[in-house]
Design an enzyme around this catalytic site. Sequence first.
Site, PDB file in Angstrom:
ATOM      1  N   TYR A   1       1.264   7.500  -2.213  1.00 11.93           N
ATOM      2  CA  TYR A   1       0.590   6.457  -1.421  1.00 11.93           C
ATOM      3  C   TYR A   1      -0.889   6.367  -1.802  1.00 11.93           C
ATOM      4  O   TYR A   1      -1.416   5.290  -2.091  1.00 11.93           O
ATOM      5  CB  TYR A   1       0.734   6.746   0.085  1.00 11.93           C
ATOM      6  CG  TYR A   1      -0.198   5.900   0.921  1.00 11.93           C
ATOM      7  CD1 TYR A   1       0.023   4.545   1.079  1.00 11.93           C
ATOM      8  CD2 TYR A   1      -1.337   6.461   1.520  1.00 11.93           C
ATOM      9  CE1 TYR A   1      -0.846   3.754   1.819  1.00 11.93           C
ATOM     10  CE2 TYR A   1      -2.206   5.689   2.263  1.00 11.93           C
ATOM     11  CZ  TYR A   1      -1.961   4.332   2.413  1.00 11.93           C
ATOM     12  OH  TYR A   1      -2.833   3.556   3.130  1.00 11.93           O
TER      13      TYR A   1
ATOM     14  N   LYS B   1      -3.364   3.292  -3.811  1.00 13.60           N
ATOM     15  CA  LYS B   1      -4.635   2.706  -3.353  1.00 13.60           C
ATOM     16  C   LYS B   1      -5.686   2.826  -4.456  1.00 13.60           C
ATOM     17  O   LYS B   1      -6.396   1.865  -4.753  1.00 13.60           O
ATOM     18  CB  LYS B   1      -5.103   3.408  -2.073  1.00 13.60           C
ATOM     19  CG  LYS B   1      -4.233   3.133  -0.874  1.00 13.60           C
ATOM     20  CD  LYS B   1      -4.268   1.666  -0.499  1.00 13.60           C
ATOM     21  CE  LYS B   1      -3.242   1.285   0.533  1.00 13.60           C
ATOM     22  NZ  LYS B   1      -3.077  -0.170   0.689  1.00 13.60           N
TER      23      LYS B   1
ATOM     24  N   SER C   1      -8.182   2.987   1.348  1.00 14.79           N
ATOM     25  CA  SER C   1      -8.113   4.065   2.335  1.00 14.79           C
ATOM     26  C   SER C   1      -9.058   5.196   1.957  1.00 14.79           C
ATOM     27  O   SER C   1      -9.287   5.467   0.769  1.00 14.79           O
ATOM     28  CB  SER C   1      -6.678   4.582   2.354  1.00 14.79           C
ATOM     29  OG  SER C   1      -6.626   5.819   3.005  1.00 14.79           O
TER      30      SER C   1
END
Length: 331
Positions: free
Chosen positions: A151, A155, A127
Amino acid sequence: MTFMNILVTGGAGFIGSHTCVALLEAGHQVIVADNLSNSKAETIDKIKQITGYGVTFYRVDVTEEETVDNIFANHSIDGIIHFAGYKAVGESVEKPLAYYYNNIVSTMVLAKASKKYCVNRFVFSSSATVYGENEVPFVETLELLPTTNPYGETKAMSERILTDVSRANPELSVSLLRYFNPVGAHESGLIGEEPNGIPNNLMPYVTQVAKRKLDKLRVYGNDYPTVDGTGVRDYIHVMDLAEGHVAALNNLTEGVHIYNLGTGQGTSVLQLVVAFEQVNNIEVPYEIVDRRPGDIAECYADVSKAKRELNWTAKRGIAEMCRDAWRFENG
Ligand code: NAD
Ligand code: UDP
């Protein structure tokens, strides 16, 4: 071109299902592994309805090593696209362990299986959030800055894990795809984004306001240093993103490769609202409220590397994104 047998984890989800369509249309065969924690089994049927081709579907949790091992033992897999994971930024702050466990363990289990079964192509869903508060446009060579939430960290960590595994096992080729803001739906209106509860993201919120499921959009801040004061993002049509995966897979060479998948164009919240109203001829009432904590002013990609190396660029514009998101909402 060689046709491949691709394991798509999270293939019943928003981006995964569109990528299954693009893979099948490009002639590849698809095996989906998804536990349906954030998707529905019907989506698998819709993929067949759109393409005319079926996929092999396993309802499994890809953090479970033995289960994943069985899939690799039963199929001759040529490549993996790993979408499965949790993705809600706010929720990751509330439930860090669930996010680290699901997103990191799944990556490790799949990397381990790919090594054991000599599957040498691995494409990972990363992302733009890994860029943190770098200067725009974000280019792949930037040093990553800490993100503001678990989050984002999952990644960045998954990228590092796959990079280290590939360094130690050079036969494993890895493509780390950094998505910008995927929106829209397949033009058939059969598959699209179906968030649980009240949407966090702009486009699904806008479609639900237009549909009168929600009363008005709350625009988070109009005092950013941007074109009109509202946040600027690089929205990308989900089918362009899906096609980007096919290009990444087909052009995968030895080593680790990082690609931004975006359009390179920034669009503000209010620009998107106006475009949606014009394209769909429907009003989207809104009010300006305070900034949302953790948001950055602008996020858009430098997309020259994907164009150069993958021969891929996004073809669909904001109008198509708004049209297809609305078509799916009304489907
Ligand atoms: P999604 O929630 O629609 O799809 C994820 C799928 O993975 C779901 O079908 C879910 O059921 C499945 N899943 C989750 N954990 C699983 C597990 N342990 N085992 C098996 N299946 C599991 O999300 P999406 O928007 O399609 O995102 C796909 C990937 O792309 C995610 O990794 C996400 O973090 C990443 N990504 C998404 C965006 C975005 O804005 N949508 C942006 C950047 C990156
Ligand atoms: N946004 C907004 N209202 C909403 C949801 C989002 O104003 O209900 C804004 C948000 O502040 C950001 C942009 O829309 O500037 C995109 O937000 P989204 O959550 O879709 O993506 P992300 O912030 O992850 O890039």
